[in-house]
Design a protein around this motif. Structure first.
Motif, mmCIF file in Angstrom:
data_model
loop_
_atom_site.group_PDB
_atom_site.id
_atom_site.type_symbol
_atom_site.label_atom_id
_atom_site.label_comp_id
_atom_site.label_asym_id
_atom_site.label_seq_id
_atom_site.Cartn_x
_atom_site.Cartn_y
_atom_site.Cartn_z
ATOM 1 N N LYS A 57 -13.428 88.652 41.365
ATOM 2 C CA LYS A 57 -12.553 89.278 42.436
ATOM 3 C C LYS A 57 -11.620 90.387 41.817
ATOM 4 O O LYS A 57 -11.093 91.075 42.838
ATOM 5 N N ASN A 87 -9.805 83.238 43.688
ATOM 6 C CA ASN A 87 -9.640 84.090 42.929
ATOM 7 C C ASN A 87 -9.161 85.545 43.477
ATOM 8 O O ASN A 87 -8.571 86.275 42.608
ATOM 9 N N LEU A 190 -23.001 83.696 48.521
ATOM 10 C CA LEU A 190 -22.393 84.362 49.702
ATOM 11 C C LEU A 190 -20.832 83.696 49.838
ATOM 12 O O LEU A 190 -20.830 82.637 50.342
ATOM 13 N N GLY A 191 -19.801 84.450 49.583
ATOM 14 C CA GLY A 191 -18.583 84.188 50.065
ATOM 15 C C GLY A 191 -17.979 85.127 51.023
ATOM 16 O O GLY A 191 -18.424 85.012 52.196
ATOM 17 N N THR A 192 -17.011 86.067 50.766
ATOM 18 C CA THR A 192 -16.997 87.093 51.377
ATOM 19 C C THR A 192 -18.209 87.942 51.695
ATOM 20 O O THR A 192 -18.149 88.868 52.681
ATOM 21 N N THR A 193 -18.915 87.859 50.886
ATOM 22 C CA THR A 193 -20.246 88.564 50.906
ATOM 23 C C THR A 193 -20.359 89.777 50.084
ATOM 24 O O THR A 193 -21.270 90.417 49.928
ATOM 25 N N GLY A 194 -19.173 90.322 49.675
ATOM 26 C CA GLY A 194 -18.914 91.486 48.910
ATOM 27 C C GLY A 194 -19.861 91.671 47.711
ATOM 28 O O GLY A 194 -20.399 92.719 47.585
ATOM 29 N N THR A 195 -20.075 90.732 46.928
ATOM 30 C CA THR A 195 -20.740 90.686 45.400
ATOM 31 C C THR A 195 -22.103 91.037 46.088
ATOM 32 O O THR A 195 -22.841 91.958 45.507
ATOM 33 N N GLU A 225 -16.648 76.064 45.604
ATOM 34 C CA GLU A 225 -15.577 77.002 46.075
ATOM 35 C C GLU A 225 -15.733 78.544 45.939
ATOM 36 O O GLU A 225 -16.173 79.019 44.833
ATOM 37 N N GLY A 226 -15.579 79.309 46.784
ATOM 38 C CA GLY A 226 -15.753 80.907 47.144
ATOM 39 C C GLY A 226 -17.059 80.884 47.919
ATOM 40 O O GLY A 226 -17.103 82.039 48.138
ATOM 41 N N TRP A 227 -17.875 79.862 48.062
ATOM 42 C CA TRP A 227 -18.977 80.108 48.912
ATOM 43 C C TRP A 227 -18.679 79.558 50.411
ATOM 44 O O TRP A 227 -17.937 78.938 50.618
ATOM 45 N N SER A 273 -19.331 77.329 41.575
ATOM 46 C CA SER A 273 -20.116 78.402 42.203
ATOM 47 C C SER A 273 -20.776 79.394 40.935
ATOM 48 O O SER A 273 -22.119 79.759 41.411
ATOM 49 N N PRO A 298 -19.171 84.150 38.782
ATOM 50 C CA PRO A 298 -17.908 84.691 39.065
ATOM 51 C C PRO A 298 -16.804 84.401 38.330
ATOM 52 O O PRO A 298 -15.845 85.010 38.169
ATOM 53 N N ASP A 299 -16.690 82.921 37.865
ATOM 54 C CA ASP A 299 -15.513 82.604 36.967
ATOM 55 C C ASP A 299 -15.825 81.272 36.104
ATOM 56 O O ASP A 299 -17.132 80.826 36.190
ATOM 57 N N TYR A 304 -10.682 74.658 37.283
ATOM 58 C CA TYR A 304 -11.488 73.566 37.875
ATOM 59 C C TYR A 304 -11.512 72.204 37.005
ATOM 60 O O TYR A 304 -12.342 71.486 36.983
HETATM 61 C C1 LIG Z 1 -15.565 81.281 42.636
HETATM 62 C C2 LIG Z 1 -16.142 82.380 43.640
HETATM 63 N N1 LIG Z 1 -17.462 82.399 43.484
HETATM 64 C C3 LIG Z 1 -18.121 83.252 44.506
HETATM 65 C C4 LIG Z 1 -17.322 83.969 45.371
HETATM 66 C C5 LIG Z 1 -18.153 84.921 46.272
HETATM 67 O O1 LIG Z 1 -17.864 86.139 46.058
HETATM 68 P P1 LIG Z 1 -17.957 87.151 47.216
HETATM 69 O O2 LIG Z 1 -16.573 87.009 47.971
HETATM 70 O O3 LIG Z 1 -18.177 88.561 46.702
HETATM 71 O O4 LIG Z 1 -19.196 86.815 48.333
HETATM 72 C C6 LIG Z 1 -15.847 83.894 45.378
HETATM 73 C C7 LIG Z 1 -15.165 84.781 46.282
HETATM 74 O O5 LIG Z 1 -14.001 84.693 46.328
HETATM 75 C C8 LIG Z 1 -15.300 83.296 44.131
HETATM 76 O O6 LIG Z 1 -14.029 83.143 44.035
#
Ligand SMILES: Cc1ncc(COP(=O)(O)O)c(C=O)c1O
Length: 313
Positions: A57, A87, A190-195, A225-227, A273, A298-299, A304
């Motif tokens: 992020k 993140n 897919l989270g915000t889906t930006g990636t 988390e994040g998805w 994630s 992503p991290d 965690y």
């Molecule tokens: C740990 C983690 N994985 C995946 C994602 C998904 O990425 P994106 O928001 O670009 O779809 C995020 C987004 O915050 C995240 O923090």
């Protein structure tokens, strides 16, 4: 495009934000050799925690802040406001600290204690929202605050902000192509889906035959988390369903299994994630006779500790 006359203070902010660019992105690729081996199929995973703030992020957070400063929307004295407990908030906090910009984040009151403590220790003002409304409710509160006092806040709105996916269009995708010009598949959750949207769009332009596979949790209530489970969540405005050739589901249990295996066979300590992305990449690779599959991690497991302890100790 409109041009904005910059005040002297903005010019200072501008040079400060430009100076941060070198700390964003340029993450290394890990060649998966312990979890998957095939003479003609390879998997590579981009270690996104190896940049400012320790997650993917940093890319979106930086692009959003930079563009807002360039446009004159984020000026000295304004507070950066968004809805996130994860993140993105940590990325905003790190970047904004270097620019002397205050940060306020809306997050559901039931976000983990570990997460709240991290954000508070980074100097973020937390605005706790109803546990019953989840992250969607946090977004609504952030929007209302920004509308009520537009001079006090710059509302980053990561779910709607085009600079989120553009960070990956101009950063992540060219980095992948530079390292692996013959990439055949890109896999990401897919989270915000930006990636997925940003990287996928650019990869499609640079390598038209590429297959783009998006991943989602298999259930509305999940531990990835994040998805987002898009069928049951508010769909981010930046989401473009036409980017994906295929969509796969990954369960939390599968991700947890991969956390254990990735540690033992790859020496990677992954977040849920990241493990889920790797699970998706391995599934895709198993179907191929030849190809190069790329995913992002992503991290890592740093935030965690509860999950890692349960699975690994
Ligand atoms: C740990 C983690 N994985 C995946 C994602 C998904 O990425 P994106 O928001 O670009 O779809 C995020 C987004 O915050 C995240 O923090």
């Amino acid at each position: 495009m409109s041009t904005t006359t910059l005040l002297p203070a903005d010019a200072t902010l501008l040079s400060a934000v430009w100076a941060l660019e070198k700390e964003i992105g340029h993450t290394p690729l890990h060649h998966i050799t312990g979890l998957f081996r095939h003479p003609r199929v390879q998997i590579y995973a981009k270690k996104e925690w190896m940049q400012l703030s320790g997650s993917v992020k940093a890319r979106a957070g930086y692009a959003i802040i930079r563009r807002a400063i360039e446009k004159g929307a984020l000026t000295p004295g304004k507070t950066l406001l968004d809805a996130t407990s994860g993140n993105t908030g940590i990325a905003y906090a790190h970047i904004a600290k270097r620019l002397n910009i205050p940060v306020a984040l809306c997050l559901p009151e039931n976000a983990s204690r570990e997460r709240k403590e991290i954000l508070e220790s980074l100097g973020v003002r937390l605005i706790l929202t109803s546990r019953f409304e989840g992250t969607d409710g946090a977004q609504q509160v952030a929007r209302a605050l920004a509308e009520a006092d537009p001079d006090a806040y710059f509302y980053a709105d990561q779910y709607k902000n085009e600079n989120n996916w553009k960070a990956h269009y101009y950063g992540t995708a060219p980095e992948i192509i530079e390292a692996l010009p013959d990439v055949t598949h890109f896999v990401a959750g897919l989270g915000t889906t930006g990636t997925f949207v940003g990287t996928g769009r650019r990869l499609r332009e640079l390598q038209p035959s590429i297959r783009l596979i998006s991943l989602q949790p298999d259930l509305p209530m999940h531990g990835l988390e994040g998805w987002k489970h898009l069928e049951t969540a508010i769909v981010p405005e930046i989401y473009d369903p036409s980017v994906a050739d295929e969509n796969e589901e990954v369960s939390t249990e599968e991700a947890h299994r991969l956390i254990v295996e990735a540690w033992h066979k790859e020496g990677l300590l992954l977040s849920p994630s990241s493990a889920a992305n790797l699970a998706g990449a391995i599934r895709v690779a198993n179907r191929l006779d030849e190809g190069i599959v790329v995913t992002v991690l992503p991290d890592n497991a740093d935030k965690y500790s509860d999950i890692t302890k349960k699975l690994l100790v």
